[in-house]
Design a protein around this motif. Sequence first.
Motif, PDB file in Angstrom:
ATOM      1  N   ARG A  57      96.632  27.314  47.971  1.00  0.00           N
ATOM      2  CA  ARG A  57      96.750  28.605  48.665  1.00  0.00           C
ATOM      3  C   ARG A  57      96.259  28.428  50.097  1.00  0.00           C
ATOM      4  NH1 ARG A  57      93.375  34.008  46.989  1.00  0.00           N
ATOM      5  NH2 ARG A  57      94.235  35.350  48.603  1.00  0.00           N
ATOM      6  N   PRO A  58      96.965  28.983  51.056  1.00  0.00           N
ATOM      7  CA  PRO A  58      96.505  28.858  52.455  1.00  0.00           C
ATOM      8  C   PRO A  58      95.086  29.405  52.608  1.00  0.00           C
ATOM      9  CG  PRO A  58      98.717  29.786  52.372  1.00  0.00           C
ATOM     10  CD  PRO A  58      98.204  29.746  50.962  1.00  0.00           C
ATOM     11  N   THR A  59      94.234  28.656  53.281  1.00  0.00           N
ATOM     12  CA  THR A  59      92.844  29.084  53.434  1.00  0.00           C
ATOM     13  C   THR A  59      92.733  30.392  54.219  1.00  0.00           C
ATOM     14  OG1 THR A  59      92.628  27.580  55.324  1.00  0.00           O
ATOM     15  CG2 THR A  59      91.829  26.787  53.201  1.00  0.00           C
ATOM     16  N   GLU A  60      93.743  30.718  55.022  1.00  0.00           N
ATOM     17  CA  GLU A  60      93.724  31.987  55.759  1.00  0.00           C
ATOM     18  C   GLU A  60      93.740  33.182  54.810  1.00  0.00           C
ATOM     19  OE1 GLU A  60      96.761  29.865  56.498  1.00  0.00           O
ATOM     20  OE2 GLU A  60      95.238  28.672  57.480  1.00  0.00           O
ATOM     21  N   GLU A  61      94.182  32.961  53.577  1.00  0.00           N
ATOM     22  CA  GLU A  61      94.252  34.042  52.598  1.00  0.00           C
ATOM     23  C   GLU A  61      92.966  34.207  51.804  1.00  0.00           C
ATOM     24  OE1 GLU A  61      97.700  33.535  50.125  1.00  0.00           O
ATOM     25  OE2 GLU A  61      99.054  33.429  51.836  1.00  0.00           O
ATOM     26  N   LEU A  62      92.036  33.282  51.951  1.00  0.00           N
ATOM     27  CA  LEU A  62      90.765  33.391  51.244  1.00  0.00           C
ATOM     28  C   LEU A  62      89.868  34.384  51.961  1.00  0.00           C
ATOM     29  CD1 LEU A  62      89.989  29.624  50.527  1.00  0.00           C
ATOM     30  CD2 LEU A  62      91.067  31.291  49.003  1.00  0.00           C
ATOM     31  N   ASN A  63      89.001  35.047  51.197  1.00  0.00           N
ATOM     32  CA  ASN A  63      88.030  35.938  51.819  1.00  0.00           C
ATOM     33  C   ASN A  63      86.781  36.002  50.961  1.00  0.00           C
ATOM     34  OD1 ASN A  63      88.526  37.917  49.750  1.00  0.00           O
ATOM     35  ND2 ASN A  63      90.347  38.525  50.881  1.00  0.00           N
ATOM     36  N   GLY A  64      85.776  36.628  51.494  1.00  0.00           N
ATOM     37  CA  GLY A  64      84.528  36.822  50.766  1.00  0.00           C
ATOM     38  C   GLY A  64      83.888  35.525  50.322  1.00  0.00           C
ATOM     39  N   ASP A  65      83.444  35.530  49.052  1.00  0.00           N
ATOM     40  CA  ASP A  65      82.716  34.373  48.544  1.00  0.00           C
ATOM     41  C   ASP A  65      83.586  33.128  48.432  1.00  0.00           C
ATOM     42  OD1 ASP A  65      84.153  35.402  46.398  1.00  0.00           O
ATOM     43  OD2 ASP A  65      82.498  35.260  44.968  1.00  0.00           O
ATOM     44  N   LEU A  66      84.904  33.293  48.236  1.00  0.00           N
ATOM     45  CA  LEU A  66      85.784  32.118  48.187  1.00  0.00           C
ATOM     46  C   LEU A  66      85.903  31.459  49.555  1.00  0.00           C
ATOM     47  CD1 LEU A  66      88.621  33.325  45.795  1.00  0.00           C
ATOM     48  CD2 LEU A  66      86.959  31.505  45.372  1.00  0.00           C
ATOM     49  N   LEU A  67      85.986  32.259  50.598  1.00  0.00           N
ATOM     50  CA  LEU A  67      86.048  31.696  51.952  1.00  0.00           C
ATOM     51  C   LEU A  67      84.734  30.993  52.290  1.00  0.00           C
ATOM     52  CD1 LEU A  67      87.547  31.266  54.595  1.00  0.00           C
ATOM     53  CD2 LEU A  67      86.736  33.523  55.332  1.00  0.00           C
ATOM     54  N   ASP A  68      83.614  31.623  51.943  1.00  0.00           N
ATOM     55  CA  ASP A  68      82.310  30.987  52.187  1.00  0.00           C
ATOM     56  C   ASP A  68      82.185  29.671  51.427  1.00  0.00           C
ATOM     57  OD1 ASP A  68      81.572  33.104  53.819  1.00  0.00           O
ATOM     58  OD2 ASP A  68      80.423  34.127  52.251  1.00  0.00           O
ATOM     59  N   ALA A  69      82.676  29.636  50.184  1.00  0.00           N
ATOM     60  CA  ALA A  69      82.623  28.415  49.382  1.00  0.00           C
ATOM     61  C   ALA A  69      83.499  27.326  49.996  1.00  0.00           C
ATOM     62  CB  ALA A  69      83.057  28.705  47.946  1.00  0.00           C
ATOM     63  N   ALA A  70      84.697  27.688  50.443  1.00  0.00           N
ATOM     64  CA  ALA A  70      85.594  26.715  51.075  1.00  0.00           C
ATOM     65  C   ALA A  70      84.965  26.167  52.349  1.00  0.00           C
ATOM     66  CB  ALA A  70      86.943  27.362  51.377  1.00  0.00           C
ATOM     67  N   ARG A  71      84.333  27.022  53.119  1.00  0.00           N
ATOM     68  CA  ARG A  71      83.659  26.563  54.342  1.00  0.00           C
ATOM     69  C   ARG A  71      82.502  25.627  54.022  1.00  0.00           C
ATOM     70  NH1 ARG A  71      83.669  32.377  57.426  1.00  0.00           N
ATOM     71  NH2 ARG A  71      85.710  32.140  58.419  1.00  0.00           N
ATOM     72  N   ALA A  72      81.741  25.937  52.968  1.00  0.00           N
ATOM     73  CA  ALA A  72      80.611  25.092  52.586  1.00  0.00           C
ATOM     74  C   ALA A  72      81.082  23.706  52.144  1.00  0.00           C
ATOM     75  CB  ALA A  72      79.800  25.767  51.474  1.00  0.00           C
ATOM     76  N   VAL A  73      82.155  23.647  51.365  1.00  0.00           N
ATOM     77  CA  VAL A  73      82.688  22.350  50.917  1.00  0.00           C
ATOM     78  C   VAL A  73      83.213  21.557  52.116  1.00  0.00           C
ATOM     79  CG1 VAL A  73      84.520  21.239  49.555  1.00  0.00           C
ATOM     80  CG2 VAL A  73      83.143  23.088  48.551  1.00  0.00           C
ATOM     81  N   THR A  74      83.871  22.220  53.041  1.00  0.00           N
ATOM     82  CA  THR A  74      84.369  21.555  54.245  1.00  0.00           C
ATOM     83  C   THR A  74      83.200  21.022  55.074  1.00  0.00           C
ATOM     84  OG1 THR A  74      86.278  23.037  54.268  1.00  0.00           O
ATOM     85  CG2 THR A  74      85.812  21.830  56.301  1.00  0.00           C
ATOM     86  N   PHE A  75      82.178  21.841  55.246  1.00  0.00           N
ATOM     87  CA  PHE A  75      80.970  21.436  55.974  1.00  0.00           C
ATOM     88  C   PHE A  75      80.341  20.215  55.308  1.00  0.00           C
ATOM     89  CE2 PHE A  75      76.483  21.696  57.101  1.00  0.00           C
ATOM     90  CZ  PHE A  75      76.508  22.037  58.439  1.00  0.00           C
ATOM     91  N   LEU A  76      80.290  20.226  53.979  1.00  0.00           N
ATOM     92  CA  LEU A  76      79.742  19.113  53.222  1.00  0.00           C
ATOM     93  C   LEU A  76      80.465  17.815  53.544  1.00  0.00           C
ATOM     94  CD1 LEU A  76      77.932  17.986  50.919  1.00  0.00           C
ATOM     95  CD2 LEU A  76      79.684  18.799  49.312  1.00  0.00           C
ATOM     96  N   TRP A  77      81.786  17.845  53.516  1.00  0.00           N
ATOM     97  CA  TRP A  77      82.564  16.632  53.796  1.00  0.00           C
ATOM     98  C   TRP A  77      82.404  16.160  55.240  1.00  0.00           C
ATOM     99  CZ3 TRP A  77      84.447  13.101  50.796  1.00  0.00           C
ATOM    100  CH2 TRP A  77      84.760  13.404  49.470  1.00  0.00           C
ATOM    101  N   TYR A  78      82.361  17.080  56.191  1.00  0.00           N
ATOM    102  CA  TYR A  78      82.298  16.672  57.596  1.00  0.00           C
ATOM    103  C   TYR A  78      80.915  16.219  58.033  1.00  0.00           C
ATOM    104  CZ  TYR A  78      87.068  17.382  59.018  1.00  0.00           C
ATOM    105  OH  TYR A  78      88.423  17.231  59.167  1.00  0.00           O
ATOM    106  N   THR A  79      79.872  16.758  57.412  1.00  0.00           N
ATOM    107  CA  THR A  79      78.522  16.446  57.885  1.00  0.00           C
ATOM    108  C   THR A  79      77.665  15.679  56.889  1.00  0.00           C
ATOM    109  OG1 THR A  79      77.546  18.483  57.043  1.00  0.00           O
ATOM    110  CG2 THR A  79      78.523  18.560  59.268  1.00  0.00           C
ATOM    111  N   GLY A  80      78.074  15.667  55.615  1.00  0.00           N
ATOM    112  CA  GLY A  80      77.242  15.060  54.585  1.00  0.00           C
ATOM    113  C   GLY A  80      76.081  15.940  54.195  1.00  0.00           C
ATOM    114  N   SER A  81      76.121  17.198  54.628  1.00  0.00           N
ATOM    115  CA  SER A  81      75.047  18.161  54.375  1.00  0.00           C
ATOM    116  C   SER A  81      75.601  19.405  53.706  1.00  0.00           C
ATOM    117  CB  SER A  81      74.401  18.600  55.686  1.00  0.00           C
ATOM    118  OG  SER A  81      73.942  17.496  56.419  1.00  0.00           O
TER     119      SER A  81
END
Length: 129
Positions: A57-81
Amino acid sequence: MRTSTDETDSFTELSAQLTGFDDAYLRATGLVEVYRAVAVQQLGTDLFERLLGEQGRPTEELNGDLLDAARAVTFLWYTGSWPGPPPFVVSPGSYAHGLAWSAAGLMAPATAPAGHGSWAERPTGSEAR
């Protein structure tokens, strides 16, 4: 319930979608299973499984806790944190393999073969000025 292998595959495919790096590259980091475990622990099983269900599903369609979760996983991969709260670095290896360094065409500071402090030594074969 998915088996661990299916869940790991789904997490890898979702991560590839979120980061723009292909699943083979992500697997080569050796961190897929580590990051999957961190995401499950930090997001909780329910939110993690809901996020996996949004794969494709396009990430632009995510909202709320799903969008926050997707951002956290992306942050994890890019920073290792994990962004927190509280934020934390997963491991020294996760820092070194952060996708931010690859995206910039760089090595993580202090992780090159010469190691910490190598900038204080004149490179071999350098000319004196």
